[in-house]
Design a protein around this motif. Sequence first.
Motif, PDB file in Angstrom:
ATOM      1  N   LEU A 212       0.935  -1.178   0.010  1.00  0.00           N
ATOM      2  CA  LEU A 212       0.096   0.111  -0.030  1.00  0.00           C
ATOM      3  C   LEU A 212       0.864   1.343  -0.080  1.00  0.00           C
ATOM      4  N   GLU A 213       0.607   2.183  -0.996  1.00  0.00           N
ATOM      5  CA  GLU A 213       1.329   3.727  -1.004  1.00  0.00           C
ATOM      6  C   GLU A 213       0.447   4.482  -0.448  1.00  0.00           C
ATOM      7  N   VAL A 214       0.406   5.010   0.581  1.00  0.00           N
ATOM      8  CA  VAL A 214      -0.104   6.117   1.073  1.00  0.00           C
ATOM      9  C   VAL A 214       0.269   7.649   0.515  1.00  0.00           C
ATOM     10  N   GLY A 215      -0.674   8.337   0.000  1.00  0.00           N
ATOM     11  CA  GLY A 215      -0.207   9.543  -0.668  1.00  0.00           C
ATOM     12  C   GLY A 215       0.592   9.136  -1.820  1.00  0.00           C
ATOM     13  N   VAL A 216      -0.149   8.562  -2.739  1.00  0.00           N
ATOM     14  CA  VAL A 216       0.470   7.995  -4.056  1.00  0.00           C
ATOM     15  C   VAL A 216       0.751   9.190  -5.065  1.00  0.00           C
ATOM     16  N   GLY A 217       0.006  10.387  -4.738  1.00  0.00           N
ATOM     17  CA  GLY A 217       0.009  11.618  -5.443  1.00  0.00           C
ATOM     18  C   GLY A 217       0.136  11.478  -6.954  1.00  0.00           C
ATOM     19  N   THR A 218       1.070  11.729  -7.799  1.00  0.00           N
ATOM     20  CA  THR A 218       0.910  11.862  -9.149  1.00  0.00           C
ATOM     21  C   THR A 218       1.608  10.307  -9.694  1.00  0.00           C
TER      22      THR A 218
ATOM     23  N   PRO B  30      -8.117  14.432  -5.694  1.00  0.00           N
ATOM     24  CA  PRO B  30      -8.612  13.977  -7.019  1.00  0.00           C
ATOM     25  C   PRO B  30      -7.726  14.444  -8.177  1.00  0.00           C
ATOM     26  N   ARG B  31      -7.061  15.538  -8.398  1.00  0.00           N
ATOM     27  CA  ARG B  31      -6.372  15.900  -9.292  1.00  0.00           C
ATOM     28  C   ARG B  31      -5.076  15.289  -9.470  1.00  0.00           C
ATOM     29  N   MET B  32      -4.339  15.138  -8.201  1.00  0.00           N
ATOM     30  CA  MET B  32      -3.312  14.142  -8.151  1.00  0.00           C
ATOM     31  C   MET B  32      -3.489  12.737  -8.520  1.00  0.00           C
ATOM     32  N   LEU B  33      -4.603  12.194  -7.919  1.00  0.00           N
ATOM     33  CA  LEU B  33      -4.657  10.870  -8.226  1.00  0.00           C
ATOM     34  C   LEU B  33      -5.139  10.798  -9.747  1.00  0.00           C
ATOM     35  N   ALA B  34      -5.869  11.623 -10.426  1.00  0.00           N
ATOM     36  CA  ALA B  34      -5.959  11.252 -11.942  1.00  0.00           C
ATOM     37  C   ALA B  34      -4.771  11.297 -12.563  1.00  0.00           C
ATOM     38  N   LEU B  35      -3.577  12.047 -12.225  1.00  0.00           N
ATOM     39  CA  LEU B  35      -2.343  11.831 -12.730  1.00  0.00           C
ATOM     40  C   LEU B  35      -1.669  10.583 -12.467  1.00  0.00           C
TER      41      LEU B  35
END
Length: 206
Positions: A48-54, A74-79
């Motif tokens: 599990l990566e917590v704070g996967v960001g971009t 949401p915008r970080m996760l979309a990337l």
Amino acid sequence: MSEVSRQSVVRTYDRYAPYYDMLFGPIQRAGCRQMASVVGTLAPARVLEVGVGTGLTIGRYPEAAALTGIDLCPRMLALAKQRASALPQREIHLALMDAESLDFADGSFDCVTVPYVLSVTPNPERLVAEIRRVCRPGGHIVIVNHFTGSRFWRPMERIVRSLADRIGFRSDFDYADNILRHDWTVLSSNYTSFVRLYRLVVIRNG
């Protein structure tokens, strides 16, 4: 410790999202690479990566590992999802989720990674409790984060301390209070580069 709110984290990092890799990628890349290398030596089945960001790290994890990545923005996760789509052979699951309230059963993962997130979350103690809960007993938690203490960075930490809620992270973040006080086993703790801005901490849960 200076305060960070959930709303400010979402607002700030959604604003950062289009420029995040350019702004933070160069200074975070070494830590991400070293973190993923440690995970490779541990050979976990479930990560599990917590704070996967971009998604800067997702392509570096062991190919045999099933990877779950979560983020609050949401915008970080979309990337990150765009990056994951370029790795169709990998088992990667990405979800919008608050790390302080994880929607996973106890002991769901062999390894939990926390890159540059511990000083960003509004309640670090709650996040620690959650990652320990979902990491199996005897599993590993790998943290990359800035901690207060380096003489070189101390003046800058003081300057930006009051801006925590605006910039989305705390500059004053004590290692003893946030790492050593917990009843887990710290296996190693090393700076990721000679500038001593970030530490890579490897922990055995239990």
